[in-house]
Write a protein that holds these residues in place. Structure first.
Motif, PDB file in Angstrom:
ATOM      1  N   ASP A 199       1.156  -0.996   0.343  1.00 45.77           N
ATOM      2  CA  ASP A 199      -0.322   0.048  -0.316  1.00 45.77           C
ATOM      3  C   ASP A 199       0.747   1.385   0.083  1.00 45.77           C
ATOM      4  OD1 ASP A 199      -1.740   2.329   0.304  1.00 45.77           O
ATOM      5  OD2 ASP A 199      -2.546   1.411   2.271  1.00 45.77           O
ATOM      6  N   PRO A 200       1.211   2.211  -0.859  1.00 44.95           N
ATOM      7  CA  PRO A 200       1.890   3.537  -1.114  1.00 44.95           C
ATOM      8  C   PRO A 200       1.706   4.586  -0.071  1.00 44.95           C
ATOM      9  CG  PRO A 200       0.109   3.150  -3.058  1.00 44.95           C
ATOM     10  CD  PRO A 200      -0.071   1.834  -2.196  1.00 44.95           C
ATOM     11  N   THR A 201       0.097   4.056   0.611  1.00 47.05           N
ATOM     12  CA  THR A 201      -0.418   5.486   1.293  1.00 47.05           C
ATOM     13  C   THR A 201       0.517   4.813   2.784  1.00 47.05           C
ATOM     14  OG1 THR A 201      -2.357   4.173   2.143  1.00 47.05           O
ATOM     15  CG2 THR A 201      -2.589   5.308  -0.558  1.00 47.05           C
ATOM     16  N   ARG A 202       1.039   4.224   2.813  1.00 50.75           N
ATOM     17  CA  ARG A 202       1.605   3.760   4.346  1.00 50.75           C
ATOM     18  C   ARG A 202       2.762   4.325   4.989  1.00 50.75           C
ATOM     19  NH1 ARG A 202      -3.181   1.141   7.265  1.00 50.75           N
ATOM     20  NH2 ARG A 202      -1.129  -0.248   9.088  1.00 50.75           N
ATOM     21  N   ASN A 203       2.959   5.014   5.702  1.00 53.54           N
ATOM     22  CA  ASN A 203       4.151   5.542   5.712  1.00 53.54           C
ATOM     23  C   ASN A 203       4.870   4.418   6.292  1.00 53.54           C
ATOM     24  OD1 ASN A 203       5.696   6.994   7.118  1.00 53.54           O
ATOM     25  ND2 ASN A 203       5.355   7.865   8.428  1.00 53.54           N
TER      26      ASN A 203
ATOM     27  N   CYS B  13       5.624  -0.731  13.541  1.00 50.53           N
ATOM     28  CA  CYS B  13       5.237  -1.084  15.180  1.00 50.53           C
ATOM     29  C   CYS B  13       5.156  -3.104  14.520  1.00 50.53           C
ATOM     30  CB  CYS B  13       3.823  -0.923  14.831  1.00 50.53           C
ATOM     31  SG  CYS B  13       3.058  -1.982  15.622  1.00 50.53           S
ATOM     32  N   ILE B  14       6.361  -3.248  15.759  1.00 53.70           N
ATOM     33  CA  ILE B  14       7.194  -4.714  15.736  1.00 53.70           C
ATOM     34  C   ILE B  14       6.144  -5.416  16.903  1.00 53.70           C
ATOM     35  CG2 ILE B  14       8.646  -6.232  17.023  1.00 53.70           C
ATOM     36  CD1 ILE B  14      10.522  -3.481  16.351  1.00 53.70           C
ATOM     37  N   VAL B  15       5.009  -6.472  16.336  1.00 54.44           N
ATOM     38  CA  VAL B  15       3.810  -7.432  16.626  1.00 54.44           C
ATOM     39  C   VAL B  15       4.573  -8.852  16.688  1.00 54.44           C
ATOM     40  CG1 VAL B  15       2.264  -5.736  15.936  1.00 54.44           C
ATOM     41  CG2 VAL B  15       3.067  -7.946  14.751  1.00 54.44           C
TER      42      VAL B  15
ATOM     43  N   VAL C  32       3.684   0.021   8.749  1.00 53.16           N
ATOM     44  CA  VAL C  32       4.013  -0.434   8.512  1.00 53.16           C
ATOM     45  C   VAL C  32       4.187  -1.741   9.846  1.00 53.16           C
ATOM     46  CG1 VAL C  32       4.456  -0.408   5.967  1.00 53.16           C
ATOM     47  CG2 VAL C  32       6.542  -0.704   7.763  1.00 53.16           C
ATOM     48  N   TYR C  33       3.722  -3.129   9.574  1.00 56.55           N
ATOM     49  CA  TYR C  33       4.979  -4.152  10.236  1.00 56.55           C
ATOM     50  C   TYR C  33       5.705  -4.901  10.823  1.00 56.55           C
ATOM     51  CZ  TYR C  33      -0.167  -2.893  11.926  1.00 56.55           C
ATOM     52  OH  TYR C  33      -1.491  -2.286  12.546  1.00 56.55           O
TER      53      TYR C  33
ATOM     54  N   SER D 109      15.622   3.453   6.929  1.00 56.48           N
ATOM     55  CA  SER D 109      15.330   4.102   7.713  1.00 56.48           C
ATOM     56  C   SER D 109      13.880   4.412   8.740  1.00 56.48           C
ATOM     57  CB  SER D 109      15.826   5.709   7.967  1.00 56.48           C
ATOM     58  OG  SER D 109      15.755   5.818   6.678  1.00 56.48           O
ATOM     59  N   PHE D 110      14.221   4.584   9.875  1.00 52.54           N
ATOM     60  CA  PHE D 110      12.522   4.487  10.709  1.00 52.54           C
ATOM     61  C   PHE D 110      12.397   6.083  11.293  1.00 52.54           C
ATOM     62  CE2 PHE D 110      12.388   0.417   9.025  1.00 52.54           C
ATOM     63  CZ  PHE D 110      11.679   0.309   8.583  1.00 52.54           C
ATOM     64  N   ASP D 111      11.865   6.704  10.854  1.00 56.39           N
ATOM     65  CA  ASP D 111      11.413   7.621  11.799  1.00 56.39           C
ATOM     66  C   ASP D 111      10.953   7.267  14.012  1.00 56.39           C
ATOM     67  OD1 ASP D 111      12.002   9.425  10.863  1.00 56.39           O
ATOM     68  OD2 ASP D 111       9.809  10.246  10.405  1.00 56.39           O
TER      69      ASP D 111
END
Lengths: 201, 201
Positions: free
Chosen positions: A72-76, A81-83, A101-102, A133-135
């Motif tokens: 999905d291109p709209t996901r940041n 998120c780690i689950v 994303v997860y 890289s993740f914020d």
């Protein structure tokens, strides 16, 4: 000679939370449905299991190589998120608040059950954290003993990478009654209390 | 794009007593099973529904023209138990006490739901009572409004045939607490009290 439904009842009994009586009820219910409806049911079970696989990026479930969220291109792509499992992804998506994303670990640390760090998808997590890289990294993991242990382990693993790591808040569930809540939860809610900017008494 | 499990969850939600959360749990559980196990499950559902039919003698469920109880030479063909549905046969067989044969009505009288006497298998019952002779007819029917109405109707129907007709006893369920039982059941238990032959006070 066995009962015509005994095999079907035995199959339903294998499902979680379905005992003898519920299994009987479900088996007789199946007979009350049209053959066509039962075919749709059984085909859906078989086909879904046959075609579902793990997303090669986040290890959630997917029908293709990548899951619908990773595609999905709209996901940041800078919020991760780690689950513990794919079921958690499903539950978190229901709140419609997290837009990142997860990463699915595939379980929680539980040495007694043989679930050591190398069993979880931590190597894949580190590879992912190095390549992108993740914020922010959100740890959305059950506040159980295994969950807490896993959170601590992952935090220590991520410490050298200097990332923004957060965990879900502890506190009162919505609609809770202070008189009935356990004291550990109450203490966590007290510790995590939010302070109003201004308070006019 | 829909979730890979949404179709499966929708299918599980069609089952009685399975809500959204239970359906999700069952769907994710299916993924945790091997493909082979899931195939056995779905094939059992499909095959059972496809092959089950009504016994031509008692209208219970069977894989052949006659059910295993009607074919069983050890069953007492002179004791007939009249029940609402095939599920009742299953429940009564569990007590392992009744050794006769059954007649399944296919429902209970409920004029508001369009279940009139001609919908039930009463013609077939009367034909059976005329062609065979029975020592006892047991009416094993739920003590509900529809059940009571059905019992009354059948009793009136059987009256001219001068048969021994009995109904299940009303009273306290095993393990009941007098303080919690409803007054109607308590009254029935009182009316139906059994008198000891000798009572030494």
């Amino acid at each position: 000679m066995e009962h015509p439904l005994s095999r079907l009842i035995d199959q339903f009994k294998l499902l979680p939370g379905i005992g003898q009586k519920s299994a009987e009820r479900l088996a007789f219910y199946m007979l009350s449905l049209s053959k066509q409806k039962v075919d749709v049911f059984s085909d859906t079970v078989k086909q879904t299991r046959a075609h579902v696989r793990y997303c090669e990026c986040c290890y959630s479930i997917a029908f293709e190589a990548r899951c619908r969220l990773c595609l999905d291109p709209t996901r940041n792509q800078r919020q991760l998120c780690i689950v513990a499992d794919a079921k958690s992804v499903f539950s978190l998506e229901r709140m419609q608040r997290f837009k990142g994303v997860y990463h699915v670990l595939g379980g929680l640390l539980s040495p007694l059950d043989g679930i050591h760090p190398e069993v979880l998808r931590l190597k894949e997590l580190l590879a992912r954290l190095r390549s992108s890289s993740f914020d922010e990294i959100v740890l959305a993991i059950n506040p159980s003993i295994e969950g807490e242990a896993t959170i601590m382990y992952i935090k220590s693993l991520l410490a050298p990478l200097s990332l923004n790591v957060s965990t879900l808040a502890y506190g009162l569930p919505v609609g809770a009654d202070l008189d009935y809540i356990d004291e550990l939860t109450l203490e966590k809610a007290y510790i995590g209390r939010s302070v109003e900017e201004k308070m006019s008494l």
